[in-house]
Design a protein around this motif. Structure first.
Motif, PDB file in Angstrom:
ATOM      1  N   PRO A 181       0.815  -1.209   0.000  1.00  0.00           N
ATOM      2  CA  PRO A 181       0.000   0.000   0.000  1.00  0.00           C
ATOM      3  C   PRO A 181       0.853   1.265   0.000  1.00  0.00           C
ATOM      4  CG  PRO A 181      -0.276  -1.251   2.043  1.00  0.00           C
ATOM      5  CD  PRO A 181       0.683  -2.005   1.195  1.00  0.00           C
ATOM      6  N   GLN A 182       0.397   2.239  -0.722  1.00  0.00           N
ATOM      7  CA  GLN A 182       1.074   3.528  -0.780  1.00  0.00           C
ATOM      8  C   GLN A 182       0.403   4.481   0.204  1.00  0.00           C
ATOM      9  OE1 GLN A 182       3.775   4.295  -2.587  1.00  0.00           O
ATOM     10  NE2 GLN A 182       3.847   2.229  -3.440  1.00  0.00           N
ATOM     11  N   PRO A 183       1.175   5.132   1.064  1.00  0.00           N
ATOM     12  CA  PRO A 183       0.562   6.108   1.976  1.00  0.00           C
ATOM     13  C   PRO A 183      -0.009   7.304   1.213  1.00  0.00           C
ATOM     14  CG  PRO A 183       2.944   6.104   2.193  1.00  0.00           C
ATOM     15  CD  PRO A 183       2.585   5.019   1.224  1.00  0.00           C
TER      16      PRO A 183
END
Length: 90
Positions: free
Chosen positions: A87-89
């Motif tokens: 997941p990308q913040p």
């Protein structure tokens, strides 16, 4: 002639067994960071053993991955599960 105290930095150039293992572990981590996307695609939802900057074994459990890898020094090797995606913040 007065004696001088030894330099504090004199011991920093000594490569101890601990420092050698630490360097190898950090090289494995750098290799993982550089190849994480390809590894996540190839080893989706599997446990992998990374040693000597390569995947040494993979399996559905940490024990299976370690058994598939053969003998590795667990203080240096990385044993982790790779997710489908990272997941990308926001």
């Amino acid at each position: 002639m007065p004696q001088t105290a030894p330099s504090i930095a004199a011991g920093l150039h000594t490569i101890t067994p601990y420092r050698k293992r630490l360097r190898q572990m950090l090289r494995n981590r750098a290799w993982l960071a550089a190849n994480i996307e390809a590894l996540c695609q190839q080893y989706t939802d599997q446990w992998v053993v990374i040693d000597d900057q390569a995947v040494k074994g993979a399996g559905p459990t940490p024990e299976a991955a370690t058994a598939a890898s053969g003998p590795v020094d667990e203080s240096i090797a990385l044993i982790l599960m790779l997710p489908r995606r990272i997941p990308q913040p926001i």
